[in-house]
Design an enzyme around this catalytic site. Structure first.
Site, PDB file in Angstrom:
ATOM      1  N   ASN A   1      -2.716 -14.544  13.757  1.00 57.05           N
ATOM      2  CA  ASN A   1      -3.013 -15.706  12.904  1.00 57.05           C
ATOM      3  C   ASN A   1      -4.395 -15.517  12.294  1.00 57.05           C
ATOM      4  O   ASN A   1      -5.407 -15.697  12.962  1.00 57.05           O
ATOM      5  CB  ASN A   1      -2.962 -16.987  13.766  1.00 57.05           C
ATOM      6  CG  ASN A   1      -3.434 -18.205  13.004  1.00 57.05           C
ATOM      7  OD1 ASN A   1      -3.493 -18.212  11.772  1.00 57.05           O
ATOM      8  ND2 ASN A   1      -3.772 -19.267  13.752  1.00 57.05           N
ATOM      9  N   TRP A   2      -4.404 -15.172  11.011  1.00 54.04           N
ATOM     10  CA  TRP A   2      -5.684 -14.867  10.358  1.00 54.04           C
ATOM     11  C   TRP A   2      -6.470 -16.112   9.960  1.00 54.04           C
ATOM     12  O   TRP A   2      -7.616 -16.004   9.518  1.00 54.04           O
ATOM     13  CB  TRP A   2      -5.440 -14.021   9.111  1.00 54.04           C
ATOM     14  CG  TRP A   2      -5.032 -12.614   9.397  1.00 54.04           C
ATOM     15  CD1 TRP A   2      -4.927 -12.020  10.630  1.00 54.04           C
ATOM     16  CD2 TRP A   2      -4.677 -11.610   8.438  1.00 54.04           C
ATOM     17  NE1 TRP A   2      -4.531 -10.719  10.484  1.00 54.04           N
ATOM     18  CE2 TRP A   2      -4.381 -10.435   9.149  1.00 54.04           C
ATOM     19  CE3 TRP A   2      -4.584 -11.596   7.051  1.00 54.04           C
ATOM     20  CZ2 TRP A   2      -3.988  -9.255   8.522  1.00 54.04           C
ATOM     21  CZ3 TRP A   2      -4.200 -10.423   6.421  1.00 54.04           C
ATOM     22  CH2 TRP A   2      -3.905  -9.265   7.151  1.00 54.04           C
ATOM     23  N   LYS A   3      -5.838 -17.282  10.032  1.00 52.94           N
ATOM     24  CA  LYS A   3      -6.500 -18.530   9.593  1.00 52.94           C
ATOM     25  C   LYS A   3      -7.006 -18.349   8.153  1.00 52.94           C
ATOM     26  O   LYS A   3      -6.353 -17.662   7.370  1.00 52.94           O
ATOM     27  CB  LYS A   3      -7.605 -18.915  10.571  1.00 52.94           C
ATOM     28  CG  LYS A   3      -7.094 -18.899  12.029  1.00 52.94           C
ATOM     29  CD  LYS A   3      -8.011 -19.516  13.015  1.00 52.94           C
ATOM     30  CE  LYS A   3      -7.387 -19.415  14.406  1.00 52.94           C
ATOM     31  NZ  LYS A   3      -8.162 -20.087  15.430  1.00 52.94           N
TER      32      LYS A   3
ATOM     33  N   HIS B   1      -0.566 -26.201  14.708  1.00 50.69           N
ATOM     34  CA  HIS B   1      -1.741 -25.551  15.298  1.00 50.69           C
ATOM     35  C   HIS B   1      -2.794 -26.615  15.578  1.00 50.69           C
ATOM     36  O   HIS B   1      -2.927 -27.580  14.818  1.00 50.69           O
ATOM     37  CB  HIS B   1      -2.280 -24.487  14.328  1.00 50.69           C
ATOM     38  CG  HIS B   1      -3.344 -23.645  14.939  1.00 50.69           C
ATOM     39  ND1 HIS B   1      -4.645 -24.077  15.078  1.00 50.69           N
ATOM     40  CD2 HIS B   1      -3.296 -22.405  15.487  1.00 50.69           C
ATOM     41  CE1 HIS B   1      -5.341 -23.121  15.684  1.00 50.69           C
ATOM     42  NE2 HIS B   1      -4.553 -22.105  15.942  1.00 50.69           N
TER      43      HIS B   1
ATOM     44  N   GLU C   1      -5.836 -26.749  15.091  1.00 51.93           N
ATOM     45  CA  GLU C   1      -6.766 -27.004  13.970  1.00 51.93           C
ATOM     46  C   GLU C   1      -6.129 -27.949  12.955  1.00 51.93           C
ATOM     47  O   GLU C   1      -6.810 -28.799  12.374  1.00 51.93           O
ATOM     48  CB  GLU C   1      -7.183 -25.672  13.323  1.00 51.93           C
ATOM     49  CG  GLU C   1      -8.192 -24.933  14.195  1.00 51.93           C
ATOM     50  CD  GLU C   1      -8.143 -23.418  14.084  1.00 51.93           C
ATOM     51  OE1 GLU C   1      -7.599 -22.893  13.094  1.00 51.93           O
ATOM     52  OE2 GLU C   1      -8.645 -22.751  15.000  1.00 51.93           O
TER      53      GLU C   1
ATOM     54  N   GLU D   1      -1.333 -23.090  23.490  1.00 47.80           N
ATOM     55  CA  GLU D   1      -2.703 -22.769  23.106  1.00 47.80           C
ATOM     56  C   GLU D   1      -3.631 -23.873  23.608  1.00 47.80           C
ATOM     57  O   GLU D   1      -3.822 -24.888  22.914  1.00 47.80           O
ATOM     58  CB  GLU D   1      -2.821 -22.670  21.583  1.00 47.80           C
ATOM     59  CG  GLU D   1      -1.998 -21.565  20.982  1.00 47.80           C
ATOM     60  CD  GLU D   1      -2.629 -21.035  19.693  1.00 47.80           C
ATOM     61  OE1 GLU D   1      -2.927 -19.847  19.635  1.00 47.80           O
ATOM     62  OE2 GLU D   1      -2.842 -21.844  18.771  1.00 47.80           O
TER      63      GLU D   1
ATOM     64  N   GLY E   1     -10.860 -19.823  20.095  1.00 50.54           N
ATOM     65  CA  GLY E   1     -12.094 -19.441  19.428  1.00 50.54           C
ATOM     66  C   GLY E   1     -13.340 -19.635  20.276  1.00 50.54           C
ATOM     67  O   GLY E   1     -14.459 -19.589  19.770  1.00 50.54           O
TER      68      GLY E   1
ATOM     69  N   SER F   1      -8.325 -17.135  22.571  1.00 53.65           N
ATOM     70  CA  SER F   1      -9.261 -16.086  22.958  1.00 53.65           C
ATOM     71  C   SER F   1      -8.591 -14.862  23.586  1.00 53.65           C
ATOM     72  O   SER F   1      -9.119 -14.271  24.532  1.00 53.65           O
ATOM     73  CB  SER F   1     -10.355 -16.641  23.881  1.00 53.65           C
ATOM     74  OG  SER F   1     -11.147 -17.597  23.186  1.00 53.65           O
TER      75      SER F   1
ATOM     76  N   GLY G   1      -5.836 -15.047  17.339  1.00 57.50           N
ATOM     77  CA  GLY G   1      -6.619 -15.479  16.184  1.00 57.50           C
ATOM     78  C   GLY G   1      -7.695 -14.455  15.862  1.00 57.50           C
ATOM     79  O   GLY G   1      -7.444 -13.428  15.222  1.00 57.50           O
ATOM     80  N   GLY G   2      -8.922 -14.714  16.323  1.00 60.17           N
ATOM     81  CA  GLY G   2     -10.078 -13.873  15.999  1.00 60.17           C
ATOM     82  C   GLY G   2      -9.834 -12.384  16.187  1.00 60.17           C
ATOM     83  O   GLY G   2     -10.208 -11.566  15.328  1.00 60.17           O
TER      84      GLY G   2
HETATM   85  P1  PGA Z   1      -8.380 -17.291  18.931  1.00 64.84           P
HETATM   86  O1  PGA Z   1      -7.373 -18.244  18.099  1.00 64.84           O
HETATM   87  O2  PGA Z   1      -7.581 -16.108  19.377  1.00 64.84           O
HETATM   88  O3  PGA Z   1      -9.461 -16.934  17.943  1.00 64.84           O
HETATM   89  O4  PGA Z   1      -8.880 -18.096  20.072  1.00 64.84           O
HETATM   90  C1  PGA Z   1      -6.051 -18.398  18.494  1.00 64.84           C
HETATM   91  C2  PGA Z   1      -5.382 -19.361  17.572  1.00 64.84           C
HETATM   92  O5  PGA Z   1      -6.032 -20.290  17.091  1.00 64.84           O
HETATM   93  O6  PGA Z   1      -4.173 -19.233  17.267  1.00 64.84           O
END
Ligand code: PGA
Length: 254
Positions: free
Chosen positions: A9-11, A95, A97, A164, A170, A209, A230-231
């Site tokens: 997930n590149w956001k 998600h 966010e 999650e 993050g 993470s 994500g990251g």
């Molecule tokens: P993260 O994000 O790996 O940067 O913690 C995961 C996500 O939000 O899907």
């Protein structure tokens, strides 16, 4: 039975040029046969370029969000039909966010899941508790609400779940393998009570993470059927190390 899934997930990262560079490198790094299913979730604007590069690569494409109607006067929204037209197979829904920053409710997630499935997309419903909720021992209560409301009226098991924990996203604080196993097993039991045998087709991914250092320990847990990254999905070498964890660390897929 599905293969495990690693989803990147590149956001709101990577423009079209960066998307092209990343995917050309990823295809070189991940030689077939892939050790698991791999899907990339770029921003909407990079989807056409990604679709072109990923054709016949064995790597799937997904969107980070979707609207709940197929067409209409919804300024700024993206129809699930447009995503299918681009070659998307997956769509992330709910998600944290989107829930926390954009007011997405369980009811909205539910409408989006229905719309995504009707269009032929496989939704990945995200769920998870905040730190306050965990500390107040409300984790199961929150997850039950998110799953019950999010999946209300859904009969097709053409979907996946991503657990999650919000406190792990993050932050660098990953759930321990034991914490993940406990929750994943609870989610699998819930899915079985809701979908009967069809629940076998629903994967429960872990997200929050994930890094090369912790991926192996997480996927070794029973009930962890993949990862939502994500990251660590933004760097092609890091991401391919996580994908390749599945070569040796294959979880017992439930
Ligand atoms: P993260 O994000 O790996 O940067 O913690 C995961 C996500 O939000 O899907």
């Amino acid at each position: 039975m599905n293969q495990p899934l690693v989803a990147g997930n590149w956001k709101m990262h990577k423009n079209i040029r960066e998307t092209r560079e990343f995917l050309h490198s990823l295809i070189k790094l991940l030689r077939p046969p892939l050790p698991c299913e791999v899907a990339i979730f770029p921003p909407f604007t990079s989807l056409p370029a990604a679709a072109e590069i990923l054709t016949d690569s064995g790597i799937a494409l997904g969107a980070q969000n979707v609207h709940w109607e197929p067409t209409g006067a919804f300024t700024g929204e993206i129809s699930p039909l447009f995503l299918v037209e681009l070659g998307c197979r997956y769509c992330i829904i709910g998600h944290s966010e989107r829930r926390l920053l954009f007011g997405e409710t369980d009811e909205i997630c539910n409408r989006k899941i229905k719309a995504a499935q009707s269009a032929g997309l496989r939704p990945i419903l995200c769920c998870g508790e905040t730190l306050e909720e965990r500390n107040a021992h409300q984790t199961i209560e929150i997850l039950r609400r998110q799953l019950e409301k999010g999946l209300k009226g859904i009969t097709s098991a053409d979907l996946d779940i991503a657990y999650e924990p919000v406190w792990a996203i993050g932050t660098g604080h990953t759930a321990t393998p034991d914490q993940a196993a406990e929750i994943h097993n609870w989610i699998h039991l819930w899915l079985r009570s809701r979908f009967d045998d069809a629940a076998d087709h629903i994967r429960v991914l872990y997200g929050g993470s994930v890094k090369p250092e912790n991926a192996m320990a997480l996927i070794r847990q029973t009930g962890v059927d993949g990862l939502l990254v994500g990251g660590a999905s933004l760097d092609v070498n890091t991401f391919s190390i996580i994908v390749n964890s599945f070569k040796e660390g294959q979880s017992v897929f439930s």
